[in-house]
Enzyme design. Sequence first.
Site, PDB file in Angstrom:
ATOM      1  N   LYS A  13      -2.925  -9.374   3.200  1.00  0.00           N
ATOM      2  CA  LYS A  13      -3.045  -8.530   4.398  1.00  0.00           C
ATOM      3  C   LYS A  13      -2.783  -7.060   4.065  1.00  0.00           C
ATOM      4  O   LYS A  13      -3.550  -6.184   4.416  1.00  0.00           O
ATOM      5  CB  LYS A  13      -2.058  -8.975   5.497  1.00  0.00           C
ATOM      6  CG  LYS A  13      -2.174 -10.434   5.885  1.00  0.00           C
ATOM      7  CD  LYS A  13      -1.196 -10.817   6.971  1.00  0.00           C
ATOM      8  CE  LYS A  13       0.273 -10.763   6.574  1.00  0.00           C
ATOM      9  NZ  LYS A  13       0.650 -11.726   5.527  1.00  0.00           N
ATOM     10  N   ARG A 123       3.932 -10.664  -7.590  1.00  0.00           N
ATOM     11  CA  ARG A 123       3.739  -9.385  -6.887  1.00  0.00           C
ATOM     12  C   ARG A 123       4.800  -8.361  -7.309  1.00  0.00           C
ATOM     13  O   ARG A 123       5.953  -8.692  -7.529  1.00  0.00           O
ATOM     14  CB  ARG A 123       3.849  -9.587  -5.376  1.00  0.00           C
ATOM     15  CG  ARG A 123       3.846  -8.248  -4.642  1.00  0.00           C
ATOM     16  CD  ARG A 123       3.595  -8.365  -3.184  1.00  0.00           C
ATOM     17  NE  ARG A 123       4.588  -9.143  -2.473  1.00  0.00           N
ATOM     18  CZ  ARG A 123       4.506  -9.429  -1.183  1.00  0.00           C
ATOM     19  NH1 ARG A 123       3.460  -9.016  -0.482  1.00  0.00           N
ATOM     20  NH2 ARG A 123       5.446 -10.141  -0.601  1.00  0.00           N
ATOM     21  N   ARG A 156      10.081  -7.665  -4.537  1.00  0.00           N
ATOM     22  CA  ARG A 156      10.704  -7.705  -3.207  1.00  0.00           C
ATOM     23  C   ARG A 156      11.736  -8.818  -3.158  1.00  0.00           C
ATOM     24  O   ARG A 156      11.491  -9.913  -3.667  1.00  0.00           O
ATOM     25  CB  ARG A 156       9.622  -7.961  -2.145  1.00  0.00           C
ATOM     26  CG  ARG A 156       9.082  -6.681  -1.563  1.00  0.00           C
ATOM     27  CD  ARG A 156       7.908  -6.874  -0.660  1.00  0.00           C
ATOM     28  NE  ARG A 156       7.999  -7.938   0.330  1.00  0.00           N
ATOM     29  CZ  ARG A 156       7.060  -8.159   1.260  1.00  0.00           C
ATOM     30  NH1 ARG A 156       5.989  -7.383   1.303  1.00  0.00           N
ATOM     31  NH2 ARG A 156       7.180  -9.139   2.122  1.00  0.00           N
TER      32      ARG A 156
HETATM   33  P1  AP5 Z   1      -0.219  -8.639  -0.300  1.00  0.00           P
HETATM   34  O1  AP5 Z   1      -1.372  -7.780   0.095  1.00  0.00           O
HETATM   35  O2  AP5 Z   1       1.080  -7.975  -0.576  1.00  0.00           O
HETATM   36  O3  AP5 Z   1      -0.054  -9.814   0.764  1.00  0.00           O
HETATM   37  P2  AP5 Z   1       0.467  -9.780   2.245  1.00  0.00           P
HETATM   38  O4  AP5 Z   1      -0.357 -10.757   3.013  1.00  0.00           O
HETATM   39  O5  AP5 Z   1       0.537  -8.379   2.773  1.00  0.00           O
HETATM   40  O6  AP5 Z   1       1.908 -10.387   1.999  1.00  0.00           O
HETATM   41  P3  AP5 Z   1       3.331 -10.022   2.561  1.00  0.00           P
HETATM   42  O7  AP5 Z   1       4.300 -10.803   1.744  1.00  0.00           O
HETATM   43  O8  AP5 Z   1       3.553  -8.539   2.634  1.00  0.00           O
HETATM   44  O9  AP5 Z   1       3.225 -10.596   3.965  1.00  0.00           O
HETATM   45  P4  AP5 Z   1       4.365 -11.092   4.775  1.00  0.00           P
HETATM   46  O10 AP5 Z   1       3.586 -11.400   5.984  1.00  0.00           O
HETATM   47  O11 AP5 Z   1       5.194 -12.196   4.298  1.00  0.00           O
HETATM   48  O12 AP5 Z   1       5.391  -9.864   4.720  1.00  0.00           O
HETATM   49  P5  AP5 Z   1       5.671  -8.702   5.730  1.00  0.00           P
HETATM   50  O13 AP5 Z   1       5.983  -7.507   4.947  1.00  0.00           O
HETATM   51  O14 AP5 Z   1       4.635  -8.615   6.798  1.00  0.00           O
HETATM   52  O15 AP5 Z   1      -0.690  -9.513  -1.557  1.00  0.00           O
HETATM   53  C1  AP5 Z   1       0.198 -10.391  -2.211  1.00  0.00           C
HETATM   54  C2  AP5 Z   1      -0.032 -10.374  -3.719  1.00  0.00           C
HETATM   55  O16 AP5 Z   1      -1.329 -10.932  -4.021  1.00  0.00           O
HETATM   56  C3  AP5 Z   1      -0.073  -8.957  -4.312  1.00  0.00           C
HETATM   57  O17 AP5 Z   1       0.555  -8.993  -5.555  1.00  0.00           O
HETATM   58  C4  AP5 Z   1      -1.572  -8.615  -4.434  1.00  0.00           C
HETATM   59  O18 AP5 Z   1      -1.818  -7.713  -5.483  1.00  0.00           O
HETATM   60  C5  AP5 Z   1      -2.182  -9.996  -4.681  1.00  0.00           C
HETATM   61  N1  AP5 Z   1      -3.497 -10.151  -4.057  1.00  0.00           N
HETATM   62  C6  AP5 Z   1      -3.869  -9.685  -2.828  1.00  0.00           C
HETATM   63  N2  AP5 Z   1      -5.142 -10.057  -2.547  1.00  0.00           N
HETATM   64  C7  AP5 Z   1      -5.562 -10.798  -3.604  1.00  0.00           C
HETATM   65  C8  AP5 Z   1      -6.787 -11.478  -3.889  1.00  0.00           C
HETATM   66  N3  AP5 Z   1      -7.817 -11.493  -3.035  1.00  0.00           N
HETATM   67  N4  AP5 Z   1      -6.875 -12.147  -5.062  1.00  0.00           N
HETATM   68  C9  AP5 Z   1      -5.844 -12.157  -5.934  1.00  0.00           C
HETATM   69  N5  AP5 Z   1      -4.649 -11.525  -5.717  1.00  0.00           N
HETATM   70  C10 AP5 Z   1      -4.511 -10.856  -4.566  1.00  0.00           C
HETATM   71  O19 AP5 Z   1       6.993  -9.259   6.433  1.00  0.00           O
HETATM   72  C11 AP5 Z   1       8.179  -9.435   5.726  1.00  0.00           C
HETATM   73  C12 AP5 Z   1       9.265  -9.950   6.653  1.00  0.00           C
HETATM   74  O20 AP5 Z   1       9.489  -8.985   7.717  1.00  0.00           O
HETATM   75  C13 AP5 Z   1       8.970 -11.252   7.392  1.00  0.00           C
HETATM   76  O21 AP5 Z   1       9.284 -12.384   6.602  1.00  0.00           O
HETATM   77  C14 AP5 Z   1       9.891 -11.109   8.624  1.00  0.00           C
HETATM   78  O22 AP5 Z   1      11.225 -11.398   8.317  1.00  0.00           O
HETATM   79  C15 AP5 Z   1       9.787  -9.625   8.949  1.00  0.00           C
HETATM   80  N6  AP5 Z   1       8.690  -9.340   9.890  1.00  0.00           N
HETATM   81  C16 AP5 Z   1       7.591  -8.568   9.645  1.00  0.00           C
HETATM   82  N7  AP5 Z   1       6.782  -8.539  10.715  1.00  0.00           N
HETATM   83  C17 AP5 Z   1       7.379  -9.310  11.664  1.00  0.00           C
HETATM   84  C18 AP5 Z   1       7.015  -9.682  12.991  1.00  0.00           C
HETATM   85  N8  AP5 Z   1       5.869  -9.266  13.543  1.00  0.00           N
HETATM   86  N9  AP5 Z   1       7.854 -10.497  13.673  1.00  0.00           N
HETATM   87  C19 AP5 Z   1       9.025 -10.906  13.137  1.00  0.00           C
HETATM   88  N10 AP5 Z   1       9.430 -10.600  11.892  1.00  0.00           N
HETATM   89  C20 AP5 Z   1       8.607  -9.811  11.149  1.00  0.00           C
END
Ligand code: AP5
Length: 210
Positions: A13, A123, A156
């Site tokens: 994402k 990552r 992370r």
């Molecule tokens: P990356 O692009 O970083 O993936 P992502 O989907 O953004 O993953 P996140 O871990 O950031 O999502 P998340 O939803 O768990 O975390 P968030 O920060 O939102 O890609 C991942 C890896 O794969 C990278 O190394 C990249 O290079 C590689 N890659 C990407 N695309 C690829 C492809 N096509 N092929 C191969 N490799 C690829 O949330 C973190 C925490 O915050 C949550 O756990 C929660 O505690 C809190 N939080 C955030 N939002 C909320 C909410 N709305 N409500 C409640 N709590 C929340």
Amino acid sequence: MKIIMLGAPGAGKGTQAEILNEKYNIPTISTGAIIRESIKSGSELGNKVKSIIESGQLVSDDIVIEIIKNRLAEKDCENGFILDGFPRTVKQADALYDLGILIDYVISIEVDDEDIIKRLSGRRECSKCRATFHITNNPSKKGDVCDKCGAPLVTRPDDEPETIKARLEVYHDQTEALKDYYEGKNILHKVCGTEGIEATTKSIVAILEK
Ligand code: AP5
């Protein structure tokens, strides 16, 4: 364009949101990044949610809804935005609707759990500008430092194996239902997220420019 990026943790994402942000010049709003910044700054909010985020659980709906409400009221969101990581529960999706915000596209990036585990353990994130890399799929051209700003890359804290498992469970229990929610509104588009970063971007752009 008002876009929601949906998908399991690590589905890509943030990576795709960053690319679309550059291509269409619309801001990306990542609730995860906002929360991590508040932890880093030692703010009251950051201290309150640190242990929650590090255990892989969701921060309370009320807190994230308030964050989004304030952020979307800023001027740069007037002509559109990309939401990365919000909504994550039906309550959050309802709150967005109650704010009168009509979303144009919900892009669900589909990746199975096995691939997610491999991806998140490789990552790396820039400690300064938060650009995302992967040790094999998308390495920084400068090794252990960010090729955009030169700051060191870090892992992370929520990318530890046990936490990845917990985050996947939370995704399946609380977030995946949003696919049906948005399918019912005829704005859900699924894309395969396992064919590389460029191929995934191509699929998304084809939907947005249809
Ligand atoms: P990356 O692009 O970083 O993936 P992502 O989907 O953004 O993953 P996140 O871990 O950031 O999502 P998340 O939803 O768990 O975390 P968030 O920060 O939102 O890609 C991942 C890896 O794969 C990278 O190394 C990249 O290079 C590689 N890659 C990407 N695309 C690829 C492809 N096509 N092929 C191969 N490799 C690829 O949330 C973190 C925490 O915050 C949550 O756990 C929660 O505690 C809190 N939080 C955030 N939002 C909320 C909410 N709305 N409500 C409640 N709590 C929340």
